[in-house]
Design an enzyme around this catalytic site. Structure first.
Site, mmCIF file in Angstrom:
data_model
loop_
_atom_site.group_PDB
_atom_site.id
_atom_site.type_symbol
_atom_site.label_atom_id
_atom_site.label_comp_id
_atom_site.label_asym_id
_atom_site.label_seq_id
_atom_site.Cartn_x
_atom_site.Cartn_y
_atom_site.Cartn_z
ATOM 1 N N LYS A 203 0.870 -1.182 0.000
ATOM 2 C CA LYS A 203 0.000 0.000 0.000
ATOM 3 C C LYS A 203 0.897 1.217 0.000
ATOM 4 O O LYS A 203 1.821 1.322 0.817
ATOM 5 C CB LYS A 203 -0.878 -0.028 1.251
ATOM 6 C CG LYS A 203 -1.633 1.275 1.542
ATOM 7 C CD LYS A 203 -2.544 1.126 2.744
ATOM 8 C CE LYS A 203 -3.025 2.463 3.252
ATOM 9 N NZ LYS A 203 -3.989 2.364 4.353
ATOM 10 N N THR A 204 0.627 2.157 -0.907
ATOM 11 C CA THR A 204 1.482 3.333 -0.966
ATOM 12 C C THR A 204 0.701 4.552 -1.436
ATOM 13 O O THR A 204 -0.417 4.430 -1.932
ATOM 14 C CB THR A 204 2.698 3.072 -1.887
ATOM 15 O OG1 THR A 204 3.714 4.007 -1.568
ATOM 16 C CG2 THR A 204 2.347 3.196 -3.363
#
Ligand code: 5RP
Length: 293
Positions: A203-204
């Site tokens: 997740k970014t």
């Protein structure tokens, strides 16, 4: 230092060539075991290859954030519009009915509430308890470049080893400290390190410039982080751009539960992620649902 050769030799991310998924619908997952693939298929819809994840784990270091004061009343009813829910074991057990069948992405790290020391986290859930709760994924913050980077990486690799033992994927969340620059170069480094060290999902944050190089150079699916509350059209546009540039979904919290119309926002995000709606189409849907009340 990472990417020191940039400028001497142009890099080629082949952003226009999708990764070969070798017959499984998700990038980087073809050689995983059945249990792990099954869990990933609960998070990412096999028909679209994407997910709408609903992040409500903020209380693990922030307490009752605005919108999360009463999970039972204001948050649980929204869960049906998501594919997966990201939360802590305390909230799962106390506030989410076990009849809920959404994929659980279990926040498995914890540490200080003091902003300047946030990276000082430890693993906060035993794998046996994660199994007991029937989770689809375990997740933690990874502070690449942070003061406690090595510990953070070790926390992740420990979860990855546990996860492989029991067939539970790990989602690494690339945390951004106060002093870290939020640009594609940083996120390429952070996402790639997480994937190389074993995370099955990353997740970014979205960056307007060269986000496609972040997704192309990460061999596992990337889920876009929501971030602080912004205008609904802006949040929908950011989601659209992230998907178009290779993200396999979004994980949003405040942009959903702090919206004036959270159900309408959930539905609008779903049309972007799963139906390829444009930001204008999704925003129109949001406005009409909001008007209906
Ligand atoms: C930080 C996290 C958060 O705890 C949370 O999931 C953030 O959600 P949002 O920024 O969309 O409100 O994972 O990265």
């Amino acid at each position: 230092m990472p990417e020191v050769d940039q400028g001497k030799q142009a890099k080629n991310y082949h952003t226009d060539v999708p990764a070969d998924t070798h017959g499984f619908f998700l990038k980087g997952a073809h050689s995983l075991d059945w249990g792990m693939k099954n869990r990933l298929s609960r998070i990412f819809r096999p028909d679209t290859g994407r997910t709408v994840m609903f992040a409500v784990d903020h209380g693990y270091f922030q307490g009752p954030t605005t919108g999360l004061e009463r999970i039972d009343l204001d948050i649980v009813p929204l869960m049906e519009y998501s594919d997966a829910i990201m939360l802590t074991r305390g909230i799962l057990r106390t506030s989410v009915p076990p009849t809920n069948t959404k994929a659980v992405v279990m926040r498995s790290s914890g540490g200080p509430s003091i902003l300047k020391e946030l990276s000082d986290e430890q693993i906060a859930v035993d794998i046996e308890d994660a199994i007991r709760m029937n989770v689809a994924c375990i997740t933690l913050q990874v502070f690449i470049g942070g003061e406690y980077e090595t510990r953070s990486i070790h926390n992740m690799t420990k979860l990855v080893d546990w996860g492989y033992r029991y067939g539970i994927p790990v989602m690494a969340v690339t945390a951004v400290g106060k002093n870290m620059v939020r640009d594609a170069k940083y996120f390429r480094l952070a996402c790639r390190m997480c994937a190389e060290l074993g995370a099955q999902v990353v997740k970014t944050y979205y960056v307007p410039e060269d986000f496609d190089t972040v997704t192309a150079s990460c061999p596992v699916p990337i889920v876009m982080a929501g971030g602080k509350k912004i205008d609904e059209l802006d949040a929908l546009t950011m989601s659209y751009n992230a998907i178009r540039e290779g993200a396999a979904g979004v994980d949003m919290g405040r942009n959903i539960f702090q919206s004036e119309a959270p159900v309408a926002m959930m539905k609008a995000v779903n049309t972007i992620v799963h139906d390829n709606a444009t930001p204008d189409e999704a925003y129109e849907l949001f406005r009409s649902l909001k008007a209906e009340g």
